[in-house]
Scaffold this active site. Structure first.
Site, PDB file in Angstrom:
ATOM      1  N   ARG A 106       0.755  -1.204   0.137  1.00  0.00           N
ATOM      2  CA  ARG A 106       0.109   0.064  -0.025  1.00  0.00           C
ATOM      3  C   ARG A 106       0.762   1.138   0.037  1.00  0.00           C
ATOM      4  O   ARG A 106       1.777   1.643   1.101  1.00  0.00           O
ATOM      5  CB  ARG A 106      -0.829   0.018   1.357  1.00  0.00           C
ATOM      6  CG  ARG A 106      -2.263   0.461   1.063  1.00  0.00           C
ATOM      7  CD  ARG A 106      -3.094   0.446   2.248  1.00  0.00           C
ATOM      8  NE  ARG A 106      -2.502   0.770   3.451  1.00  0.00           N
ATOM      9  CZ  ARG A 106      -3.154   0.835   4.652  1.00  0.00           C
ATOM     10  NH1 ARG A 106      -4.232   0.847   4.650  1.00  0.00           N
ATOM     11  NH2 ARG A 106      -2.612   1.486   5.617  1.00  0.00           N
ATOM     12  N   THR A 110      -0.742   7.753  -0.867  1.00  0.00           N
ATOM     13  CA  THR A 110      -2.189   7.608  -1.579  1.00  0.00           C
ATOM     14  C   THR A 110      -3.167   6.559  -0.757  1.00  0.00           C
ATOM     15  O   THR A 110      -4.207   6.557  -0.867  1.00  0.00           O
ATOM     16  CB  THR A 110      -2.083   7.148  -2.930  1.00  0.00           C
ATOM     17  OG1 THR A 110      -1.337   6.083  -3.214  1.00  0.00           O
ATOM     18  CG2 THR A 110      -1.079   8.260  -3.626  1.00  0.00           C
ATOM     19  N   ASP A 205       5.289  -5.958   9.174  1.00  0.00           N
ATOM     20  CA  ASP A 205       6.395  -5.876  10.084  1.00  0.00           C
ATOM     21  C   ASP A 205       6.261  -6.466  11.227  1.00  0.00           C
ATOM     22  O   ASP A 205       7.285  -7.045  11.581  1.00  0.00           O
ATOM     23  CB  ASP A 205       6.212  -4.238  10.254  1.00  0.00           C
ATOM     24  CG  ASP A 205       6.683  -3.336   9.256  1.00  0.00           C
ATOM     25  OD1 ASP A 205       7.226  -3.954   8.259  1.00  0.00           O
ATOM     26  OD2 ASP A 205       6.369  -2.141   9.275  1.00  0.00           O
TER      27      ASP A 205
HETATM   28  C1  PRP Z   1      -1.158  -4.301   4.552  1.00  0.00           C
HETATM   29  C2  PRP Z   1      -1.931  -5.527   4.648  1.00  0.00           C
HETATM   30  C3  PRP Z   1      -2.749  -5.780   3.677  1.00  0.00           C
HETATM   31  C4  PRP Z   1      -3.026  -4.068   3.047  1.00  0.00           C
HETATM   32  C5  PRP Z   1      -4.434  -3.495   3.736  1.00  0.00           C
HETATM   33  O1  PRP Z   1      -0.095  -4.564   3.665  1.00  0.00           O
HETATM   34  O2  PRP Z   1      -1.086  -6.654   4.783  1.00  0.00           O
HETATM   35  O3  PRP Z   1      -2.000  -6.126   2.615  1.00  0.00           O
HETATM   36  O4  PRP Z   1      -2.068  -3.513   4.060  1.00  0.00           O
HETATM   37  O5  PRP Z   1      -4.619  -2.632   3.468  1.00  0.00           O
HETATM   38  P1  PRP Z   1      -6.005  -2.054   2.417  1.00  0.00           P
HETATM   39  O6  PRP Z   1      -7.004  -2.663   2.700  1.00  0.00           O
HETATM   40  O7  PRP Z   1      -6.056  -0.373   2.925  1.00  0.00           O
HETATM   41  O8  PRP Z   1      -5.344  -2.439   0.829  1.00  0.00           O
HETATM   42  P2  PRP Z   1       1.167  -3.814   3.512  1.00  0.00           P
HETATM   43  O9  PRP Z   1       1.053  -2.571   2.225  1.00  0.00           O
HETATM   44  O10 PRP Z   1       1.648  -3.114   4.709  1.00  0.00           O
HETATM   45  O11 PRP Z   1       2.374  -4.724   2.864  1.00  0.00           O
HETATM   46  P3  PRP Z   1       3.147  -5.832   3.543  1.00  0.00           P
HETATM   47  O12 PRP Z   1       2.171  -7.059   3.755  1.00  0.00           O
HETATM   48  O13 PRP Z   1       4.256  -5.973   2.500  1.00  0.00           O
HETATM   49  O14 PRP Z   1       3.615  -5.263   5.070  1.00  0.00           O
END
Ligand code: PRP
Length: 211
Positions: A106, A110, A205
């Site tokens: 994400r 944005t 994380d």
């Molecule tokens: C987190 C989580 C989901 C997403 C949820 O991933 O594991 O994939 O954000 O957010 P959303 O519903 O608003 O799309 P992240 O982007 O932190 O990536 P990561 O799993 O690599 O830490």
């Protein structure tokens, strides 16, 4: 367990206890992973309910009797990275499951999902696909992932997550009303950074110790 409008909220004492461990900011990664593994098993058990069966005959040491085999292929698709923490629980129940990966993060400004990788088993039209990610926040990652899976032919998709925000549930349900959601918690809301409140922080994380 309460089911409402294709959203299943898994309610179990072990889940409540382990969710508290996961939410605690002082829980170190090894304990976080252990608690996640336990909850994932209960989530997986609930996510696999109602799968189609076919009758088979089985011979016990005593006599022949009726038994069952799953009448569908199962594909687990993990949204990287954090979804990796839920895959093992599913394959414990379904060792023959195929496993797909969708790389998605994400954008911190944005809050929109950015995809960077995909590897999905072929010919998944007739399979049951279980998409897994611990967090459903804005719902952008899950919604885009489902759209991608549908573009690859998937027709039976379920989404399994640990903690969801009402905003994410609404977005996923609006865009993909055919996709049922299995979650251990529906939290209050999102904050200005689109983190789930109260949530547990960044699941990826905390699983991988990259805080
Ligand atoms: C987190 C989580 C989901 C997403 C949820 O991933 O594991 O994939 O954000 O957010 P959303 O519903 O608003 O799309 P992240 O982007 O932190 O990536 P990561 O799993 O690599 O830490």
């Amino acid at each position: 367990m309460n089911s409402f409008d294709q959203v299943t909220l898994v309610d179990h004492p072990v889940v409540s206890r382990d969710l508290t461990i996961l939410r605690n900011r002082n829980t170190p990664s090894p304990d976080f992973r252990s608690a996640l593994n336990r909850i994932a098993i209960i989530l997986a058990y609930n996510s696999l309910k109602g799968l189609p069966l076919r009758k088979v005959e089985v011979e016990t040491p005593i006599q022949k009797t009726d038994g069952y085999e799953l009448d569908t292929g199962i594909v687990v698709v993990s949204i990287l990275r954090a979804g990796l923490g839920l895959v093992d629980a599913v394959t414990r129940f379904i060792p023959e499951a195929k496993i797909g990966h969708l790389g998605m993060y994400r954008d911190e400004t944005t809050h929109q999902p950015v995809d960077y990788y995909s590897k999905i088993p072929q010919n998944i039209q007739n399979d049951h696909v279980l998409l897994v990610d611990p967090m459903l926040a804005t719902g952008g990652s899950a919604t885009d992932s489902v759209s991608f899976l549908k573009s690859k032919g998937a027709q039976n998709i379920r989404f399994m997550c640990l903690i969801s925000a009402p905003e994410g549930i609404q977005r996923l349900r609006q865009t993909h009303p055919d996709v049922s959601i299995i979650t251990a918690a529906v939290d209050e809301c999102l904050n200005d950074d689109a983190f789930i409140v109260p949530g547990l922080g960044d699941a990826g994380d905390r699983i991988f110790g990259t805080v």
